[in-house]
Design a protein around this motif. Structure first.
Motif, PDB file in Angstrom:
ATOM      1  N   THR A   1       0.828  -1.198   0.000  1.00  0.00           N
ATOM      2  CA  THR A   1       0.000   0.000   0.000  1.00  0.00           C
ATOM      3  C   THR A   1       0.868   1.255   0.000  1.00  0.00           C
ATOM      4  OG1 THR A   1      -0.094   0.079   2.416  1.00  0.00           O
ATOM      5  CG2 THR A   1      -1.792  -1.211   1.276  1.00  0.00           C
TER       6      THR A   1
ATOM      7  N   ARG B   1      -3.470   2.920  -8.418  1.00  0.00           N
ATOM      8  CA  ARG B   1      -4.470   2.852  -7.340  1.00  0.00           C
ATOM      9  C   ARG B   1      -5.479   1.753  -7.672  1.00  0.00           C
ATOM     10  NH1 ARG B   1      -3.700   8.287  -8.540  1.00  0.00           N
ATOM     11  NH2 ARG B   1      -2.799   9.554  -6.873  1.00  0.00           N
ATOM     12  N   PRO B   2      -5.001   0.528  -7.835  1.00  0.00           N
ATOM     13  CA  PRO B   2      -5.917  -0.548  -8.211  1.00  0.00           C
ATOM     14  C   PRO B   2      -6.841  -0.932  -7.063  1.00  0.00           C
ATOM     15  CG  PRO B   2      -3.778  -1.453  -7.678  1.00  0.00           C
ATOM     16  CD  PRO B   2      -3.639   0.043  -7.614  1.00  0.00           C
ATOM     17  N   GLN B   3      -8.042  -1.271  -7.407  1.00  0.00           N
ATOM     18  CA  GLN B   3      -8.969  -1.750  -6.382  1.00  0.00           C
ATOM     19  C   GLN B   3      -8.583  -3.171  -5.949  1.00  0.00           C
ATOM     20  OE1 GLN B   3     -13.058  -1.720  -7.574  1.00  0.00           O
ATOM     21  NE2 GLN B   3     -13.826  -2.156  -5.519  1.00  0.00           N
ATOM     22  N   TYR B   4      -8.085  -3.925  -6.908  1.00  0.00           N
ATOM     23  CA  TYR B   4      -7.646  -5.283  -6.630  1.00  0.00           C
ATOM     24  C   TYR B   4      -6.199  -5.416  -7.087  1.00  0.00           C
ATOM     25  CZ  TYR B   4     -12.669  -5.980  -6.282  1.00  0.00           C
ATOM     26  OH  TYR B   4     -13.985  -5.866  -5.926  1.00  0.00           O
ATOM     27  N   TYR B   5      -5.298  -5.622  -6.166  1.00  0.00           N
ATOM     28  CA  TYR B   5      -3.883  -5.629  -6.491  1.00  0.00           C
ATOM     29  C   TYR B   5      -3.497  -6.732  -7.460  1.00  0.00           C
ATOM     30  CZ  TYR B   5      -3.292  -2.377  -2.584  1.00  0.00           C
ATOM     31  OH  TYR B   5      -3.367  -1.294  -1.764  1.00  0.00           O
TER      32      TYR B   5
ATOM     33  N   LEU C   1      -5.621  -3.175 -13.801  1.00  0.00           N
ATOM     34  CA  LEU C   1      -6.030  -2.046 -12.957  1.00  0.00           C
ATOM     35  C   LEU C   1      -4.857  -1.143 -12.569  1.00  0.00           C
ATOM     36  CD1 LEU C   1      -8.664  -3.725 -10.598  1.00  0.00           C
ATOM     37  CD2 LEU C   1      -9.024  -2.467 -12.739  1.00  0.00           C
TER      38      LEU C   1
END
Length: 122
Positions: free
Chosen positions: A51, A99-103, A108
């Protein structure tokens, strides 16, 4: 978007260690950072992510306990420490930012480096 440059790849024997670096052209303090890899003939796969604040971190099951992702926002640099290397870790390793919602979802991420090659001999 930021420009990313990976370094630190090379040829290692199984059981060895490497540290990959990913240097960004701009500030990364507000971005999540990740590492993916692509072996010959295979699709690119998620390796690890961190993060924007440096914690928590995430890793794929195949590298958990062996690879560690970390970041130094003051240097705009992200690292991937690779320990206990295996021949199946042979791949091109790519750094990603965004800034992906799902790494784990490759599409993304916003910015990508050109990759650094890691080859592990048995």
């Amino acid at each position: 978007q930021v420009q990313l440059v990976e370094s630190g790849g090379g040829l290692m024997q199984a059981g060895g260690s490497l540290r990959l670096s990913c240097a960004a052209s701009g500030l990364i303090s507000n971005l999540a950072m990740g590492w993916f890899r692509q072996a010959p003939g295979k699709e690119r796969e998620f390796v690890a992510a961190i993060t924007r604040t440096g914690g928590p971190t995430y890793a794929s099951d195949s590298v958990k306990g062996r690879f560690t992702i970390s970041r130094d926002n003051a240097r705009n640099t992200v690292y991937l420490q690779l320990n206990s290397l295996k021949p199946e870790d042979t791949a091109s390793y790519y750094c990603a930012a965004g800034r992906p919602q799902y790494y784990r979802q490759e599409d993304l991420w916003d910015s990508w480096g050109q990759g650094t090659q890691v080859t592990v001999s048995s």
